[in-house]
Enzyme design. Sequence first.
Site, PDB file in Angstrom:
ATOM      1  N   ASN A  42       0.846  -1.192   0.000  1.00 50.71           N
ATOM      2  CA  ASN A  42       0.000   0.000   0.000  1.00 50.71           C
ATOM      3  C   ASN A  42       0.896   1.263   0.000  1.00 50.71           C
ATOM      4  O   ASN A  42       1.995   1.209  -0.536  1.00 50.71           O
ATOM      5  CB  ASN A  42      -1.010  -0.030   1.154  1.00 50.71           C
ATOM      6  CG  ASN A  42      -2.337   0.627   0.766  1.00 50.71           C
ATOM      7  OD1 ASN A  42      -2.338   1.698   0.161  1.00 50.71           O
ATOM      8  ND2 ASN A  42      -3.432  -0.009   1.091  1.00 50.71           N
ATOM      9  N   ARG A  43       0.495   2.329   0.629  1.00 51.41           N
ATOM     10  CA  ARG A  43       1.152   3.606   0.344  1.00 51.41           C
ATOM     11  C   ARG A  43       1.838   4.267   1.541  1.00 51.41           C
ATOM     12  O   ARG A  43       1.358   4.161   2.671  1.00 51.41           O
ATOM     13  CB  ARG A  43       0.120   4.579  -0.225  1.00 51.41           C
ATOM     14  CG  ARG A  43      -0.367   4.120  -1.590  1.00 51.41           C
ATOM     15  CD  ARG A  43      -1.585   4.864  -2.054  1.00 51.41           C
ATOM     16  NE  ARG A  43      -1.911   4.512  -3.432  1.00 51.41           N
ATOM     17  CZ  ARG A  43      -2.737   3.505  -3.776  1.00 51.41           C
ATOM     18  NH1 ARG A  43      -3.308   2.762  -2.872  1.00 51.41           N
ATOM     19  NH2 ARG A  43      -2.949   3.255  -5.059  1.00 51.41           N
ATOM     20  N   HIS A  68       3.428   0.085  -2.753  1.00 45.89           N
ATOM     21  CA  HIS A  68       3.892  -1.301  -2.699  1.00 45.89           C
ATOM     22  C   HIS A  68       5.424  -1.400  -2.619  1.00 45.89           C
ATOM     23  O   HIS A  68       6.054  -2.207  -3.314  1.00 45.89           O
ATOM     24  CB  HIS A  68       3.355  -2.085  -3.896  1.00 45.89           C
ATOM     25  CG  HIS A  68       1.850  -2.206  -3.917  1.00 45.89           C
ATOM     26  ND1 HIS A  68       1.092  -2.237  -2.779  1.00 45.89           N
ATOM     27  CD2 HIS A  68       0.968  -2.295  -4.953  1.00 45.89           C
ATOM     28  CE1 HIS A  68      -0.199  -2.350  -3.096  1.00 45.89           C
ATOM     29  NE2 HIS A  68      -0.308  -2.371  -4.397  1.00 45.89           N
ATOM     30  N   HIS A 124      -1.039 -10.107  -3.176  1.00 44.04           N
ATOM     31  CA  HIS A 124      -1.924  -9.285  -4.000  1.00 44.04           C
ATOM     32  C   HIS A 124      -2.697 -10.127  -5.024  1.00 44.04           C
ATOM     33  O   HIS A 124      -2.862  -9.717  -6.181  1.00 44.04           O
ATOM     34  CB  HIS A 124      -1.083  -8.208  -4.695  1.00 44.04           C
ATOM     35  CG  HIS A 124      -1.815  -6.964  -5.051  1.00 44.04           C
ATOM     36  ND1 HIS A 124      -2.828  -6.931  -5.985  1.00 44.04           N
ATOM     37  CD2 HIS A 124      -1.690  -5.697  -4.592  1.00 44.04           C
ATOM     38  CE1 HIS A 124      -3.284  -5.688  -6.095  1.00 44.04           C
ATOM     39  NE2 HIS A 124      -2.605  -4.927  -5.255  1.00 44.04           N
ATOM     40  N   TYR A 137      -5.668 -11.566  -7.185  1.00 44.19           N
ATOM     41  CA  TYR A 137      -6.957 -11.072  -7.663  1.00 44.19           C
ATOM     42  C   TYR A 137      -7.875 -12.293  -7.766  1.00 44.19           C
ATOM     43  O   TYR A 137      -7.716 -13.119  -8.677  1.00 44.19           O
ATOM     44  CB  TYR A 137      -6.840 -10.460  -9.064  1.00 44.19           C
ATOM     45  CG  TYR A 137      -6.157  -9.109  -9.162  1.00 44.19           C
ATOM     46  CD1 TYR A 137      -4.796  -8.967  -8.913  1.00 44.19           C
ATOM     47  CD2 TYR A 137      -6.872  -7.987  -9.563  1.00 44.19           C
ATOM     48  CE1 TYR A 137      -4.174  -7.739  -9.047  1.00 44.19           C
ATOM     49  CE2 TYR A 137      -6.253  -6.752  -9.708  1.00 44.19           C
ATOM     50  CZ  TYR A 137      -4.906  -6.634  -9.446  1.00 44.19           C
ATOM     51  OH  TYR A 137      -4.286  -5.423  -9.585  1.00 44.19           O
ATOM     52  N   ASP A 151     -11.315   0.720  -3.169  1.00 48.08           N
ATOM     53  CA  ASP A 151      -9.853   0.639  -3.097  1.00 48.08           C
ATOM     54  C   ASP A 151      -9.472   1.232  -1.740  1.00 48.08           C
ATOM     55  O   ASP A 151      -8.815   2.260  -1.663  1.00 48.08           O
ATOM     56  CB  ASP A 151      -9.231   1.414  -4.265  1.00 48.08           C
ATOM     57  CG  ASP A 151      -7.734   1.147  -4.406  1.00 48.08           C
ATOM     58  OD1 ASP A 151      -7.206   0.338  -3.632  1.00 48.08           O
ATOM     59  OD2 ASP A 151      -7.098   1.764  -5.292  1.00 48.08           O
ATOM     60  N   GLN A 200      -7.135  -4.240   2.665  1.00 51.79           N
ATOM     61  CA  GLN A 200      -7.492  -3.387   1.537  1.00 51.79           C
ATOM     62  C   GLN A 200      -8.413  -4.176   0.623  1.00 51.79           C
ATOM     63  O   GLN A 200      -8.053  -5.252   0.145  1.00 51.79           O
ATOM     64  CB  GLN A 200      -6.215  -2.967   0.769  1.00 51.79           C
ATOM     65  CG  GLN A 200      -6.442  -2.012  -0.390  1.00 51.79           C
ATOM     66  CD  GLN A 200      -6.408  -0.533   0.017  1.00 51.79           C
ATOM     67  OE1 GLN A 200      -6.272  -0.211   1.208  1.00 51.79           O
ATOM     68  NE2 GLN A 200      -6.516   0.352  -0.939  1.00 51.79           N
ATOM     69  N   GLU A 213      -6.339  -7.635   0.484  1.00 50.39           N
ATOM     70  CA  GLU A 213      -4.931  -7.511   0.865  1.00 50.39           C
ATOM     71  C   GLU A 213      -4.850  -7.248   2.361  1.00 50.39           C
ATOM     72  O   GLU A 213      -5.079  -6.134   2.817  1.00 50.39           O
ATOM     73  CB  GLU A 213      -4.286  -6.356   0.102  1.00 50.39           C
ATOM     74  CG  GLU A 213      -4.409  -6.468  -1.397  1.00 50.39           C
ATOM     75  CD  GLU A 213      -4.302  -5.104  -2.071  1.00 50.39           C
ATOM     76  OE1 GLU A 213      -3.397  -4.323  -1.740  1.00 50.39           O
ATOM     77  OE2 GLU A 213      -5.140  -4.805  -2.934  1.00 50.39           O
TER      78      GLU A 213
HETATM   79  C1  BGC Z   1      -3.954  -0.427  -4.694  1.00 52.60           C
HETATM   80  C2  BGC Z   1      -4.546   0.060  -5.999  1.00 52.60           C
HETATM   81  C3  BGC Z   1      -3.598  -0.323  -7.108  1.00 52.60           C
HETATM   82  C4  BGC Z   1      -3.389  -1.823  -7.075  1.00 52.60           C
HETATM   83  C5  BGC Z   1      -2.381  -2.295  -8.083  1.00 52.60           C
HETATM   84  C6  BGC Z   1      -3.849  -1.911  -4.763  1.00 52.60           C
HETATM   85  O1  BGC Z   1      -3.313  -2.415  -3.571  1.00 52.60           O
HETATM   86  O2  BGC Z   1      -4.691   0.001  -3.576  1.00 52.60           O
HETATM   87  O3  BGC Z   1      -4.740   1.460  -5.972  1.00 52.60           O
HETATM   88  O4  BGC Z   1      -4.084   0.074  -8.359  1.00 52.60           O
HETATM   89  O5  BGC Z   1      -2.951  -2.218  -5.807  1.00 52.60           O
HETATM   90  O6  BGC Z   1      -1.202  -1.601  -7.958  1.00 52.60           O
END
Ligand code: BGC
Length: 344
Positions: free
Chosen positions: A80-81, A107, A177, A179, A249, A284, A311
């Site tokens: 995340n950020r 990430h 991560h 999907y 998100d 997330q 996540e």
């Molecule tokens: C983020 C998204 C991002 C995705 C792929 C997610 O964990 O929150 O904003 O687009 O990852 O990078």
Amino acid sequence: MSIEKKWFGTTDDGTDVYSYTIGNKNGMRAVILTYGGALQALYVKDAHGKTRDVLAGFDDMDGFLHRCDYQGVLVGRYCNRIADGKFTVGGKEYNVTRNEKGVTCLHGGGEFSRAVWRARVLTETAVEMLYTSPDGAEGFPGEMETSVTYTLTEDNELILDYKARCTADSYINLTNHAYFNLGGFDGGDILNTELLIRASHYLPTDERSIPTGEVRSVKGTAFDFRKAKPIGRDIGEEDEQLLMCRGYDHNYCLDARAGEPAAEAYCPATGIRMQLFTDLPGMQLYTGNFLQGAPGKKGLPMYRHAGFCLETQFYPDTPHRPEFPSCLYKAGEVFTSRTSFKFI
Ligand code: BGC
């Protein structure tokens, strides 16, 4: 049962990548790659006895190397950020990679997700992925050793055990991560999948996807998944948070008790049901909002909402939010955590 090792491909610099397939007696199989320590495929039997791969992603190296939006990979050192790509530990400021719009560290700069991990087969049902991140990689302090063990049980539970240790005081936030598409990777979008999240609060974000600091109640909003509902039911609401992110998100502040699933997902078309367990405080929910049709498995395009990610993690941007649960670890201190996905 035994673990099957196969050559999967090579990276651009010629490093060989291998896959490890763990199976159980019920016919469930998890395919793990040394590239990104990725969970590449997860084969599950549906209610009609048909085996389906429930992960959107790639079936060759080319996809992972050139079209990857973190499909299935492990993420570190800080998933995340981190706002402004900088933080302070022990009075020292660290500047880390600003790989999102040149301002935010997303990430961890992608290092863990692109790395080729070392694999160690532990038992007939468990494989460990290991990676050592060099001191200063992506700007983070200290050398960090990470291990993620994937175990598949006879109860159809895929367990991810995370362990990490850094030689300097630092923030540690690791996730996977994947999907998910419980209709199968070729099963269309995930909007009809029913989702339940045991969380009464989530974190609204600003336009950089950084939490504003508010811990907002989900009550009466599209973010309320305390009772199962189709992911698509409220996703198109005129909610500034949904509009800004083109869907969900956001980090959920989990309130599941120990032993209770933090989230559950069910696909009516296949009857596949998954429970998620974690000991981490956050998760997330990302509904694949920015996928743009890149070819994935069997060349099928992955469009917006082709999969959803759950996540598990510490809340985003913790270095700037002392009020959030801390993920600051002392030099030499061991971080451990467990997340699992169970098919029932
Ligand atoms: C983020 C998204 C991002 C995705 C792929 C997610 O964990 O929150 O904003 O687009 O990852 O990078």
